[in-house]
Design a protein around this motif. Structure first.
Motif, PDB file in Angstrom:
ATOM      1  N   LEU A  44       0.815  -1.220   0.000  1.00 50.15           N
ATOM      2  CA  LEU A  44       0.000   0.000   0.000  1.00 50.15           C
ATOM      3  C   LEU A  44       0.847   1.268   0.000  1.00 50.15           C
ATOM      4  O   LEU A  44       0.463   2.267  -0.606  1.00 50.15           O
ATOM      5  N   LEU A  45       1.990   1.236   0.658  1.00 49.62           N
ATOM      6  CA  LEU A  45       2.836   2.433   0.704  1.00 49.62           C
ATOM      7  C   LEU A  45       3.402   2.749  -0.680  1.00 49.62           C
ATOM      8  O   LEU A  45       3.404   3.902  -1.113  1.00 49.62           O
ATOM      9  N   MET A  46       3.857   1.728  -1.387  1.00 49.00           N
ATOM     10  CA  MET A  46       4.385   1.938  -2.741  1.00 49.00           C
ATOM     11  C   MET A  46       3.258   2.345  -3.694  1.00 49.00           C
ATOM     12  O   MET A  46       3.463   3.163  -4.596  1.00 49.00           O
ATOM     13  N   LEU A  47       2.067   1.814  -3.484  1.00 54.03           N
ATOM     14  CA  LEU A  47       0.918   2.194  -4.305  1.00 54.03           C
ATOM     15  C   LEU A  47       0.533   3.649  -4.057  1.00 54.03           C
ATOM     16  O   LEU A  47       0.215   4.384  -4.999  1.00 54.03           O
ATOM     17  N   ALA A  48       0.594   4.085  -2.801  1.00 57.85           N
ATOM     18  CA  ALA A  48       0.310   5.488  -2.483  1.00 57.85           C
ATOM     19  C   ALA A  48       1.351   6.402  -3.130  1.00 57.85           C
ATOM     20  O   ALA A  48       1.017   7.479  -3.650  1.00 57.85           O
ATOM     21  N   ASP A  49       2.606   5.971  -3.116  1.00 63.28           N
ATOM     22  CA  ASP A  49       3.665   6.756  -3.757  1.00 63.28           C
ATOM     23  C   ASP A  49       3.416   6.880  -5.253  1.00 63.28           C
ATOM     24  O   ASP A  49       3.583   7.954  -5.836  1.00 63.28           O
ATOM     25  N   ALA A  50       2.985   5.791  -5.878  1.00 60.27           N
ATOM     26  CA  ALA A  50       2.685   5.816  -7.309  1.00 60.27           C
ATOM     27  C   ALA A  50       1.509   6.744  -7.594  1.00 60.27           C
ATOM     28  O   ALA A  50       1.513   7.476  -8.591  1.00 60.27           O
ATOM     29  N   ALA A  51       0.505   6.743  -6.712  1.00 60.81           N
ATOM     30  CA  ALA A  51      -0.658   7.617  -6.910  1.00 60.81           C
ATOM     31  C   ALA A  51      -0.272   9.088  -6.794  1.00 60.81           C
ATOM     32  O   ALA A  51      -0.726   9.926  -7.593  1.00 60.81           O
ATOM     33  N   VAL A  52       0.582   9.408  -5.834  1.00 60.28           N
ATOM     34  CA  VAL A  52       1.034  10.799  -5.678  1.00 60.28           C
ATOM     35  C   VAL A  52       1.886  11.214  -6.878  1.00 60.28           C
ATOM     36  O   VAL A  52       1.750  12.334  -7.391  1.00 60.28           O
ATOM     37  N   SER A  53       2.728  10.311  -7.345  1.00 59.78           N
ATOM     38  CA  SER A  53       3.546  10.605  -8.526  1.00 59.78           C
ATOM     39  C   SER A  53       2.672  10.820  -9.759  1.00 59.78           C
ATOM     40  O   SER A  53       2.932  11.713 -10.570  1.00 59.78           O
ATOM     41  N   ALA A  54       1.637  10.003  -9.896  1.00 56.09           N
ATOM     42  CA  ALA A  54       0.719  10.155 -11.032  1.00 56.09           C
ATOM     43  C   ALA A  54       0.002  11.499 -10.968  1.00 56.09           C
ATOM     44  O   ALA A  54      -0.172  12.165 -11.996  1.00 56.09           O
ATOM     45  N   ALA A  55      -0.396  11.899  -9.763  1.00 56.06           N
ATOM     46  CA  ALA A  55      -1.058  13.201  -9.611  1.00 56.06           C
ATOM     47  C   ALA A  55      -0.105  14.337  -9.990  1.00 56.06           C
ATOM     48  O   ALA A  55      -0.513  15.315 -10.626  1.00 56.06           O
ATOM     49  N   ALA A  56       1.152  14.202  -9.622  1.00 60.43           N
ATOM     50  CA  ALA A  56       2.142  15.225  -9.978  1.00 60.43           C
ATOM     51  C   ALA A  56       2.341  15.287 -11.488  1.00 60.43           C
ATOM     52  O   ALA A  56       2.482  16.380 -12.061  1.00 60.43           O
ATOM     53  N   ILE A  57       2.335  14.145 -12.151  1.00 60.24           N
ATOM     54  CA  ILE A  57       2.495  14.116 -13.603  1.00 60.24           C
ATOM     55  C   ILE A  57       1.304  14.777 -14.284  1.00 60.24           C
ATOM     56  O   ILE A  57       1.459  15.579 -15.204  1.00 60.24           O
ATOM     57  N   VAL A  58       0.099  14.448 -13.821  1.00 55.33           N
ATOM     58  CA  VAL A  58      -1.107  15.044 -14.409  1.00 55.33           C
ATOM     59  C   VAL A  58      -1.087  16.559 -14.228  1.00 55.33           C
ATOM     60  O   VAL A  58      -1.381  17.318 -15.161  1.00 55.33           O
ATOM     61  N   THR A  59      -0.708  17.012 -13.042  1.00 60.30           N
ATOM     62  CA  THR A  59      -0.639  18.451 -12.782  1.00 60.30           C
ATOM     63  C   THR A  59       0.420  19.113 -13.650  1.00 60.30           C
ATOM     64  O   THR A  59       0.195  20.188 -14.218  1.00 60.30           O
ATOM     65  N   GLY A  60       1.568  18.464 -13.786  1.00 59.83           N
ATOM     66  CA  GLY A  60       2.639  19.014 -14.614  1.00 59.83           C
ATOM     67  C   GLY A  60       2.242  19.149 -16.067  1.00 59.83           C
ATOM     68  O   GLY A  60       2.521  20.169 -16.712  1.00 59.83           O
ATOM     69  N   VAL A  61       1.580  18.138 -16.601  1.00 60.94           N
ATOM     70  CA  VAL A  61       1.126  18.208 -17.997  1.00 60.94           C
ATOM     71  C   VAL A  61       0.080  19.305 -18.160  1.00 60.94           C
ATOM     72  O   VAL A  61       0.088  20.045 -19.147  1.00 60.94           O
ATOM     73  N   ALA A  62      -0.817  19.444 -17.171  1.00 63.00           N
ATOM     74  CA  ALA A  62      -1.836  20.498 -17.246  1.00 63.00           C
ATOM     75  C   ALA A  62      -1.190  21.881 -17.266  1.00 63.00           C
ATOM     76  O   ALA A  62      -1.606  22.765 -18.030  1.00 63.00           O
TER      77      ALA A  62
END
Length: 79
Positions: A44-62
Protein backbone atom coordinates in the motif's frame (compact mmCIF):
# COMPACT_ATOMS: atom_id res chain seq x y z
CA UNK A 1 20.64 36.70 -31.63
CA UNK A 2 23.32 34.35 -30.32
CA UNK A 3 22.92 30.60 -30.14
CA UNK A 4 23.05 30.77 -26.34
CA UNK A 5 20.15 33.21 -26.26
CA UNK A 6 18.15 30.95 -28.55
CA UNK A 7 18.89 27.95 -26.35
CA UNK A 8 17.80 29.85 -23.24
CA UNK A 9 14.54 30.78 -24.95
CA UNK A 10 13.87 27.21 -26.11
CA UNK A 11 12.25 26.26 -22.81
CA UNK A 12 9.58 28.91 -23.34
CA UNK A 13 9.00 28.04 -26.99
CA UNK A 14 6.32 25.80 -28.45
CA UNK A 15 8.88 23.16 -29.34
CA UNK A 16 10.35 23.23 -25.84
CA UNK A 17 6.91 22.93 -24.28
CA UNK A 18 6.02 19.98 -26.52
CA UNK A 19 9.31 18.35 -25.58
CA UNK A 20 8.55 18.87 -21.88
CA UNK A 21 5.10 17.33 -22.29
CA UNK A 22 6.61 14.35 -24.11
CA UNK A 23 9.27 13.69 -21.50
CA UNK A 24 6.72 14.03 -18.71
CA UNK A 25 4.41 11.52 -20.36
CA UNK A 26 7.40 9.23 -20.98
CA UNK A 27 8.12 9.42 -17.25
CA UNK A 28 4.57 8.26 -16.58
CA UNK A 29 5.53 4.82 -17.85
CA UNK A 30 7.76 4.38 -14.80
CA UNK A 31 4.88 5.30 -12.52
CA UNK A 32 2.64 2.75 -14.24
CA UNK A 33 5.29 0.06 -13.73
CA UNK A 34 5.62 1.08 -10.09
CA UNK A 35 1.85 0.89 -9.57
CA UNK A 36 1.63 -2.55 -11.20
CA UNK A 37 4.44 -3.86 -9.02
CA UNK A 38 2.84 -2.39 -5.90
CA UNK A 39 -0.50 -4.00 -6.72
CA UNK A 40 1.08 -7.39 -7.38
CA UNK A 41 2.96 -7.23 -4.06
CA UNK A 42 0.00 -5.70 -2.15
CA UNK A 43 2.28 -2.87 -0.99
CA UNK A 44 0.00 0.00 0.00
CA UNK A 45 2.84 2.43 0.70
CA UNK A 46 4.39 1.94 -2.74
CA UNK A 47 0.92 2.19 -4.31
CA UNK A 48 0.31 5.49 -2.48
CA UNK A 49 3.67 6.76 -3.76
CA UNK A 50 2.69 5.82 -7.31
CA UNK A 51 -0.66 7.62 -6.91
CA UNK A 52 1.03 10.80 -5.68
CA UNK A 53 3.55 10.61 -8.53
CA UNK A 54 0.72 10.15 -11.03
CA UNK A 55 -1.06 13.20 -9.61
CA UNK A 56 2.14 15.23 -9.98
CA UNK A 57 2.49 14.12 -13.60
CA UNK A 58 -1.11 15.04 -14.41
CA UNK A 59 -0.64 18.45 -12.78
CA UNK A 60 2.64 19.01 -14.61
CA UNK A 61 1.13 18.21 -18.00
CA UNK A 62 -1.84 20.50 -17.25
CA UNK A 63 0.54 23.36 -16.45
CA UNK A 64 2.51 22.73 -19.65
CA UNK A 65 -0.66 22.64 -21.74
CA UNK A 66 -1.74 25.94 -20.19
CA UNK A 67 1.67 27.43 -21.03
CA UNK A 68 1.32 26.12 -24.60
CA UNK A 69 -2.05 27.85 -24.94
CA UNK A 70 -0.57 31.10 -23.63
CA UNK A 71 2.19 30.98 -26.21
CA UNK A 72 -0.33 30.86 -29.03
CA UNK A 73 1.27 31.75 -32.32
CA UNK A 74 4.04 33.86 -30.78
CA UNK A 75 6.93 31.40 -30.87
CA UNK A 76 10.13 32.71 -29.28
CA UNK A 77 12.49 30.96 -31.70
CA UNK A 78 10.68 32.05 -34.86
CA UNK A 79 10.53 35.73 -33.95
Amino acid sequence: MSNFSKAKGFKKSKAGTYLSIGTTIFGAMGVVKQARKARSENDLLMLADAAVSAAAIVTGVAVLVRELRRLGDDDVLLG
